[in-house]
Design a protein around this motif. Sequence first.
Motif, short mmCIF file in Angstrom:
data_model
loop_
_atom_site.label_atom_id
_atom_site.label_comp_id
_atom_site.label_asym_id
_atom_site.label_seq_id
_atom_site.Cartn_x
_atom_site.Cartn_y
_atom_site.Cartn_z
N SER A 76 0.80 -1.22 0.00
CA SER A 76 0.00 0.00 0.00
C SER A 76 0.83 1.27 0.00
O SER A 76 1.76 1.41 0.79
N THR A 77 0.48 2.20 -0.92
CA THR A 77 0.91 3.57 -0.82
C THR A 77 -0.17 4.30 -0.02
O THR A 77 -1.20 3.71 0.31
N THR A 78 0.02 5.59 0.24
CA THR A 78 -1.03 6.35 0.94
C THR A 78 -2.30 6.35 0.09
O THR A 78 -3.39 6.04 0.56
N PHE A 79 -2.12 6.63 -1.20
CA PHE A 79 -3.24 6.64 -2.15
C PHE A 79 -3.99 5.31 -2.12
O PHE A 79 -5.21 5.24 -2.22
N GLU A 130 11.90 -2.24 5.64
CA GLU A 130 12.22 -3.10 4.50
C GLU A 130 11.59 -4.46 4.77
O GLU A 130 11.73 -5.00 5.87
N GLY A 131 10.93 -5.03 3.77
CA GLY A 131 10.08 -6.19 4.06
C GLY A 131 10.70 -7.55 3.94
O GLY A 131 10.15 -8.54 4.43
N GLU A 132 11.88 -7.65 3.28
CA GLU A 132 12.41 -8.98 2.96
C GLU A 132 12.48 -9.90 4.17
O GLU A 132 11.81 -10.93 4.24
N PHE A 133 13.27 -9.54 5.17
CA PHE A 133 13.54 -10.48 6.26
C PHE A 133 12.49 -10.43 7.36
O PHE A 133 12.25 -11.42 8.04
C1 B12 Z 1 8.03 1.58 -8.81
C2 B12 Z 1 7.12 2.64 -8.24
C3 B12 Z 1 5.80 2.69 -8.67
C4 B12 Z 1 5.22 1.68 -9.64
C5 B12 Z 1 4.81 0.38 -8.95
C6 B12 Z 1 4.16 0.61 -7.61
C7 B12 Z 1 3.47 -0.63 -7.11
N1 B12 Z 1 4.08 -1.28 -6.18
O1 B12 Z 1 2.43 -0.96 -7.59
C8 B12 Z 1 4.02 2.48 -10.24
C9 B12 Z 1 4.53 3.26 -11.42
C10 B12 Z 1 2.81 1.63 -10.66
C11 B12 Z 1 3.75 3.45 -9.13
C12 B12 Z 1 2.54 4.10 -8.98
C13 B12 Z 1 2.31 5.00 -7.99
N2 B12 Z 1 3.18 5.49 -7.11
CO1 B12 Z 1 4.98 4.88 -7.01
N3 B12 Z 1 6.72 4.43 -6.79
C14 B12 Z 1 7.58 3.57 -7.27
C15 B12 Z 1 9.03 3.77 -6.79
C16 B12 Z 1 9.72 4.65 -7.80
C17 B12 Z 1 9.88 2.55 -6.55
C18 B12 Z 1 9.26 1.52 -5.58
C19 B12 Z 1 10.34 0.52 -5.24
O2 B12 Z 1 10.38 -0.53 -5.79
N4 B12 Z 1 11.25 0.95 -4.34
C20 B12 Z 1 12.36 0.15 -3.95
C21 B12 Z 1 11.99 -0.81 -2.82
C22 B12 Z 1 13.24 -1.42 -2.27
O3 B12 Z 1 11.34 -0.08 -1.80
P1 B12 Z 1 9.79 -0.34 -1.50
O4 B12 Z 1 9.01 -0.40 -2.72
O5 B12 Z 1 9.38 0.60 -0.47
O6 B12 Z 1 9.76 -1.83 -0.90
C23 B12 Z 1 10.15 -2.20 0.37
C24 B12 Z 1 9.10 -2.00 1.45
O7 B12 Z 1 8.15 -1.02 1.15
C25 B12 Z 1 8.50 -3.36 1.61
N5 B12 Z 1 7.43 -3.74 0.71
C26 B12 Z 1 7.25 -3.38 -0.56
N6 B12 Z 1 6.21 -4.02 -1.10
C27 B12 Z 1 5.72 -4.83 -0.14
C28 B12 Z 1 4.65 -5.73 -0.15
C29 B12 Z 1 4.37 -6.43 1.01
C30 B12 Z 1 3.24 -7.41 1.00
C31 B12 Z 1 5.16 -6.26 2.18
C32 B12 Z 1 4.84 -7.02 3.43
C33 B12 Z 1 6.24 -5.36 2.19
C34 B12 Z 1 6.50 -4.66 1.03
O8 B12 Z 1 9.61 -4.22 1.39
C35 B12 Z 1 10.30 -3.73 0.25
C36 B12 Z 1 11.70 -4.20 0.23
O9 B12 Z 1 12.41 -3.83 1.37
C37 B12 Z 1 8.77 4.51 -5.43
C38 B12 Z 1 9.91 5.41 -4.97
C39 B12 Z 1 10.96 4.58 -4.19
N7 B12 Z 1 12.18 4.94 -4.42
O10 B12 Z 1 10.68 3.67 -3.46
C40 B12 Z 1 7.51 5.31 -5.76
C41 B12 Z 1 6.38 5.51 -4.64
C42 B12 Z 1 6.18 4.19 -3.92
N8 B12 Z 1 5.21 5.82 -5.40
C43 B12 Z 1 4.53 6.71 -4.86
C44 B12 Z 1 3.28 7.19 -5.36
C45 B12 Z 1 2.67 8.40 -4.69
C46 B12 Z 1 2.66 6.54 -6.43
C47 B12 Z 1 1.34 6.92 -7.08
C48 B12 Z 1 0.20 7.41 -6.24
C49 B12 Z 1 1.83 7.96 -8.07
C50 B12 Z 1 1.02 8.67 -8.95
N9 B12 Z 1 1.13 8.30 -10.12
O11 B12 Z 1 0.39 9.57 -8.60
C51 B12 Z 1 0.94 5.60 -7.80
C52 B12 Z 1 0.07 4.72 -6.85
C53 B12 Z 1 0.02 3.27 -7.21
C54 B12 Z 1 -0.64 2.40 -6.13
N10 B12 Z 1 -1.10 1.29 -6.54
O12 B12 Z 1 -0.70 2.75 -4.97
C55 B12 Z 1 5.15 7.23 -3.58
C56 B12 Z 1 4.37 6.66 -2.36
C57 B12 Z 1 4.45 7.60 -1.18
C58 B12 Z 1 3.35 7.26 -0.18
N11 B12 Z 1 3.68 7.29 1.09
O13 B12 Z 1 2.24 7.01 -0.55
C59 B12 Z 1 6.64 6.73 -3.71
C60 B12 Z 1 7.31 6.36 -2.40
C61 B12 Z 1 7.42 7.85 -4.41
C62 B12 Z 1 7.71 9.04 -3.49
N12 B12 Z 1 8.81 9.12 -2.92
O14 B12 Z 1 6.94 9.83 -3.33
N13 B12 Z 1 4.82 3.61 -8.35
#
Ligand code: B12
Length: 487
Positions: A76-79, A130-133
């Motif tokens: 989940s994102t905030t949205f 971070e969710g991996e471990f």
């Molecule tokens: C790739 C990406 C996308 C992709 C895929 C997103 C998806 N997951 O469906 C797309 C392009 C579809 C997307 C869309 C949007 N995104 Co985007 N996106 C990113 C981006 C650039 C990279 C995400 C990533 O892989 N990061 C790297 C990994 C290592 O970090 P992570 O994702 O946080 O994952 C870790 C933890 O969160 C956790 N985790 C992740 N997934 C899961 C799942 C489970 C089940 C569990 C337990 C844990 C877990 O473990 C992971 C590994 O440690 C991030 C910015 C960023 N640098 O993170 C923005 C970001 C996530 N997006 C953001 C936003 C706002 C959006 C949109 C609303 C944008 C918009 N267009 O207006 C939409 C909403 C989509 C939705 N369904 O909610 C914001 C969210 C902020 C917030 N607090 O809400 C971010 C953080 C960008 C920012 N800095 O502002 N996005």
Amino acid sequence: MRCALVIPSWVPEDIFSSKTASSQINYWQPLGTLSVAAVLQKEGHDVRFLNGAFMTHADIMRELRNFAPSFVGLYSTTFGWEKAKKTAQDIREIFKDRTFICTGGPYPIAAQAHCLEDAERHIDAVITGEGEFSTLELVQRLQEGKNLDGVLGIVYWSGGTVVTNPPRPLIDDLDSLPFPARELLGDIDKYIPPPATYKRKPVAVMMTSRGCNRRCIYCFQIDKERKSGIRYRSVENVIDEIEHCLRQGYREIKFIDDTLAADYDRAMRLAREIRARGFDFSWFASACVNQVDKPLLKAFKEAGCWAILFGAESGVQKNLATIRKGITLDQTVKAVKAAKEVGLKVSTPFMFGIPGETFEEGLKTIDFAIKLDPDIANFHAITPFPGTYLYENLDQYGTVSEELTDFTYQGAAFIPYTMTKEEILKLRQIAFRRFYSRPLFILRKMFVLRSRSDFMMALKSLKSLFWVWTKSDLFARSKSSPARKAH
Ligand code: B12
């Protein structure tokens, strides 16, 4: 254990105006969720990935019924939080307590225990970093029928009480992680970035480091206090993943590091190594304007990089200072000029609604964008995501929407004391209109159209340009989400 990782169902119109969604929608791969999946798979768990970007809610429910997972993880994102809650509620209805439901991602990391209370017992635990471990250890405890005492990085229900375990330290040795489980994506051609931001398909998303040492007030980072700065993967490990992706058929890579050039020498080594290997792929990266120079950008270009994104953000120095971007206008001008001179395409996002910004200053930012003349310019609205400095110090800066679905850079979430929401939306519309309607810009774009998909992309952009000129309140949010009524 059978584990399902789910991104709840959403449609582009949930975020963008239906008029311009086709030219704005982005389907980068959800790398974070795929990394969690890879770690679970590596330990022998049977993992399914269900991406609601391409599935209706009913599709997701049907798949879950067939798979009958013992563990479901909801991203989940905030949205996306309202949708995540509803998805959890429907999963609970089907599987009762036979399935353990947890949530992770940017919003749960920021909101933590609030997610459990807000989801009315439909969610059992939150992964708070971070969710991996954390997810792996949680799943293993469930498999062994043990309680969750001491599992770092989670908040969970224990009987009627919410228990918060200490945070899990950030992963230091990123090379130790398996590559994200892109095999779970199914049809990888669906994962396309916005039009004109990719050159070849299919496109993989990759991260060569985690974290950022900058302190921009609007940016969400898992490491909120930036205590760990940037954690880098070794160049060798990155090269291995590139090879792995090329074997999977990818032809373009989007590096989503917040900046690929934070460590200049490493960035140069990476570019040189990619070039030396003679890989057949194109790539796109982001960098900070005061971390690059012509030799580095030239090395990127020679290694297959075709475009670079510089976070320009504003054309008014005072506003760059307010958001603590740590750059100067002059640095932005120099970096864009150098990138163009070495033949890279340049993409620069800008934002309106910066605290203290006035409508007139917004117009100055548009002038600056036009003077800079990048190949791609995007005009967002600053969005204070929970967990960011801006969100946690709101009173100083402005007001925020109650609606979590407004947190989408589109302009509905935040209003600084110095502007109105209407002014922010108006600035975005004026910006797209003025920037993309310049005859020379349009001619330049038309001359590079080659393939059928180029023409299709150009048509999408022209359609959006038509609405930018004809529909007065183009970016004003329409309350109801059309089409795929998933819930
Ligand atoms: C790739 C990406 C996308 C992709 C895929 C997103 C998806 N997951 O469906 C797309 C392009 C579809 C997307 C869309 C949007 N995104 Co985007 N996106 C990113 C981006 C650039 C990279 C995400 C990533 O892989 N990061 C790297 C990994 C290592 O970090 P992570 O994702 O946080 O994952 C870790 C933890 O969160 C956790 N985790 C992740 N997934 C899961 C799942 C489970 C089940 C569990 C337990 C844990 C877990 O473990 C992971 C590994 O440690 C991030 C910015 C960023 N640098 O993170 C923005 C970001 C996530 N997006 C953001 C936003 C706002 C959006 C949109 C609303 C944008 C918009 N267009 O207006 C939409 C909403 C989509 C939705 N369904 O909610 C914001 C969210 C902020 C917030 N607090 O809400 C971010 C953080 C960008 C920012 N800095 O502002 N996005």
